[in-house]
Scaffold this active site. Structure first.
Site, PDB file in Angstrom:
ATOM      1  N   GLU A 131       0.816  -1.221   0.000  1.00 48.50           N
ATOM      2  CA  GLU A 131       0.000   0.000   0.000  1.00 48.50           C
ATOM      3  C   GLU A 131       0.847   1.267   0.000  1.00 48.50           C
ATOM      4  O   GLU A 131       0.678   2.176   0.809  1.00 48.50           O
ATOM      5  CB  GLU A 131      -0.995  -0.028   1.167  1.00 48.50           C
ATOM      6  CG  GLU A 131      -1.979  -1.189   1.016  1.00 48.50           C
ATOM      7  CD  GLU A 131      -3.156  -1.179   1.981  1.00 48.50           C
ATOM      8  OE1 GLU A 131      -3.036  -0.565   3.056  1.00 48.50           O
ATOM      9  OE2 GLU A 131      -4.190  -1.785   1.665  1.00 48.50           O
ATOM     10  N   GLU A 143      -5.622  -8.252  -1.482  1.00 49.33           N
ATOM     11  CA  GLU A 143      -6.339  -8.041  -0.223  1.00 49.33           C
ATOM     12  C   GLU A 143      -7.751  -7.628  -0.557  1.00 49.33           C
ATOM     13  O   GLU A 143      -7.946  -6.698  -1.360  1.00 49.33           O
ATOM     14  CB  GLU A 143      -5.729  -6.893   0.599  1.00 49.33           C
ATOM     15  CG  GLU A 143      -4.517  -7.246   1.395  1.00 49.33           C
ATOM     16  CD  GLU A 143      -4.045  -6.077   2.257  1.00 49.33           C
ATOM     17  OE1 GLU A 143      -4.882  -5.378   2.871  1.00 49.33           O
ATOM     18  OE2 GLU A 143      -2.823  -5.869   2.302  1.00 49.33           O
TER      19      GLU A 143
HETATM   20  C1  BG6 Z   1      -4.677  -2.874   4.518  1.00 49.58           C
HETATM   21  C2  BG6 Z   1      -3.397  -3.361   5.084  1.00 49.58           C
HETATM   22  O1  BG6 Z   1      -4.672  -1.513   4.694  1.00 49.58           O
HETATM   23  O2  BG6 Z   1      -5.890  -3.216   5.092  1.00 49.58           O
HETATM   24  C3  BG6 Z   1      -3.543  -4.378   6.185  1.00 49.58           C
HETATM   25  O3  BG6 Z   1      -2.484  -3.798   4.109  1.00 49.58           O
HETATM   26  C4  BG6 Z   1      -4.755  -4.064   7.029  1.00 49.58           C
HETATM   27  O4  BG6 Z   1      -2.357  -4.476   6.887  1.00 49.58           O
HETATM   28  C5  BG6 Z   1      -5.986  -4.177   6.135  1.00 49.58           C
HETATM   29  O5  BG6 Z   1      -4.882  -4.851   8.171  1.00 49.58           O
HETATM   30  C6  BG6 Z   1      -7.318  -3.949   6.823  1.00 49.58           C
HETATM   31  O6  BG6 Z   1      -7.321  -2.731   7.487  1.00 49.58           O
HETATM   32  P1  BG6 Z   1      -7.596  -2.637   9.036  1.00 49.58           P
HETATM   33  O7  BG6 Z   1      -7.253  -1.256   9.413  1.00 49.58           O
HETATM   34  O8  BG6 Z   1      -9.032  -2.959   9.244  1.00 49.58           O
HETATM   35  O9  BG6 Z   1      -6.710  -3.665   9.645  1.00 49.58           O
END
Ligand code: BG6
Length: 478
Positions: A169, A372
């Site tokens: 990211e 993701e």
């Molecule tokens: C992304 C990241 O931003 O989203 C992760 O690469 C992160 O590390 C995921 O955990 C979900 O976001 P959050 O803030 O709910 O954990």
């Protein structure tokens, strides 16, 4: 027209090891920015932060976790190598052998299970020492230390790991800079200057890493990675179209534009010129960035939600600089009245993922990889079970949407990695916000037994993978 997902489609999930491992200072690991970060809660959410010392104890239980992923039929797992486990202070000439052994063993375990490892090289884990002493990626020296770290990891994993992601990211670095790039804005600098320099330095860090990976292992496949969050104009007006266009470029597209073209895009140069910003660049940078753009094999991105942008009412459109600065200094998205949201306000827009795939494929013509995608839910374990139909619903709709992109729109998509296989701490260090197919039995202050339990979605995702994305029906007898 294609019939469905390609046979070699990489189904699986992704982990950020710094959020999952625990194993605090074990086997020579040093502190990193995630360990030391004092998190600012998400808007409207009471602070529920956990310490990172145990997290989900993935450090000690990764074999059990990988066995569960194998049971689900994973084809790929994305995980991150924690920098401060390999280089505790960030810059040691000799890497910590115990750290490298740990990740090599993880890779071996995955390969034994028939799961392709996809390795991220920096994921919210800048060694704390580099943050405090050098200001992270704002410093050129840290870019060199990163190159060394990447080299040590790739030398060790060469021949075993085929897919690398240089920087998790990367586009969020200027907005969440301590976590994402280990840096802090110095008060003498304007936001715009900081944005410009950090965007440049992180782009260079990506390039240096990509070049290093290919130098050591020319057969490896390399990608950069962004958090893609398309912004729609709130109103159907040209003013809002322009506002959304600006935010989309500066938030979503800048790193991919640099990575793929090997140069700074005109809109970024213009942004700096309008503000008389000069950033620090060095003689060889151009060549390094150009070279890396030839080496990119695919483009990886995360997508959880889409958002909305509008002009800021109190600023007249004649004052373009002020307007853009206001739009950029408030990266938080406005709510879209058309979509529901989870408890944390993250809006659920499955067809938005198809939109992104089409858009990115048209713009870059490179294979894409969703690394993701998922939903955070506050869940309770009752009699060893978690009925997470909301998660199944989320994935059902998102996978149906990407299938339309692959089959109907002809997008070259390599795989889909859900976030996440097991529950672990969120980027805000919360355990209440759970993402896994596998429940990890712990609470914020009570570690309980940390045992793993299969949620309902575990069986559903297993069926999806077994049918190569054809059978999405939620008819699981749980
Ligand atoms: C992304 C990241 O931003 O989203 C992760 O690469 C992160 O590390 C995921 O955990 C979900 O976001 P959050 O803030 O709910 O954990």
């Amino acid at each position: 027209m294609k019939k469905g997902f390609p046979n070699d489609f990489l189904w699986g999930a992704a982990i950020s090891n710094v959020q999952a491992e625990g194993g605090y200072l074990e086997d020579g690991k040093g502190l990193n920015v995630y360990d030391t970060l004092k998190v600012i809660p998400e808007p409207g959410i009471p602070p529920m932060f956990c310490s990172t010392d145990v997290a989900s104890d993935h450090y000690h239980r990764y074999k059990e976790d990988i066995a569960l992923m194998k049971e689900m039929g994973f084809k790929a797992l994305r995980f991150s190598v924690v920098w401060s486990r390999i280089h505790p202070l960030g810059y040691e000439v000799e890497p910590n052998a115990a750290g490298l052994d740990f990740y090599e063993d993880m890779v071996d375990e995955l390969l034994k299970a028939g799961i392709e490892p996809v390795v991220s090289l920096v994921h919210f884990d800048m060694p704390d020492h580099l943050y405090r002493k050098y200001n992270g990626f704002m410093s050129r020296e840290v870019i060199q230390f990163f190159e060394r770290h990447v080299g040590d990891v790739v030398k060790r994993l060469k021949g075993k790991v085929k897919y690398y992601i240089t920087y998790n990211e990367i586009n969020t670095a200027p907005f969440y800079s301590r976590l994402v790039s280990g840096s802090k804005k110095d008060n003498t600098m304007s936001n715009a200057q900081y944005f410009s320099q950090l965007s440049y330095n992180t782009a260079l860090a990506h390039s240096v890493a990509a070049n290093k990976i290919k130098e050591i292992d020319p057969l490896a496949k390399v990608s950069g990675m962004v958090a893609f969050q398309p912004r729609y104009p709130l109103h159907c007006t040209s003013e809002d179209m322009l506002a959304a266009d600006f935010v989309n470029k500066m938030w979503n597209l800048l790193p991919f534009d640099i990575m793929t073209s090997g140069k700074l895009p005109d809109y970024f140069i213009q942004y700096m010129e309008n503000r008389e910003i000069r950033i620090h660049m060095e003689e060889n940078d151009k060549e390094i960035i150009k070279e890396s753009s030839k080496l990119i094999d695919f483009l990886a991105f995360s997508q959880y939600q889409t958002g909305v942008t509008t002009t800021i009412e109190e600023i007249s459109i004649e004052n373009s600089i002020e307007l853009e600065d206001a739009l950029l200094s408030n990266p938080k998205m406005l709510k879209n009245p058309n979509y529901p949201a989870n408890e944390w306000g993250w809006q659920i827009d499955p067809e938005g993922l198809r939109y992104s795939l089409r858009f990115l494929y048209d713009r870059y013509h490179l294979p894409l990889f969703i690394v993701e995608s998922g939903i955070g839910i506050d869940e309770k374990l009752v009699d060893g079970k978690v009925y997470d139909d909301q998660r199944i619903d989320y994935y059902h709709n998102h996978i149906a949407s990407i299938k339309r992109a692959v089959v109907h729109d002809g997008v070259d998509l390599m795989g889909y990695l859900a976030w996440s296989p097991i529950d672990f701490l969120s980027s805000h260090k919360e355990i209440r916000k759970r993402y896994g197919f596998i429940y990890v039995n712990r609470e914020k202050d009570d570690l309980l037994d940390l045992n793993r339990f299969r949620k309902k979605s575990f069986y559903w995702y297993k069926k999806v993978i077994a049918s190569n994305g054809e059978d999405l029906i939620n008819n699981i007898d749980y």
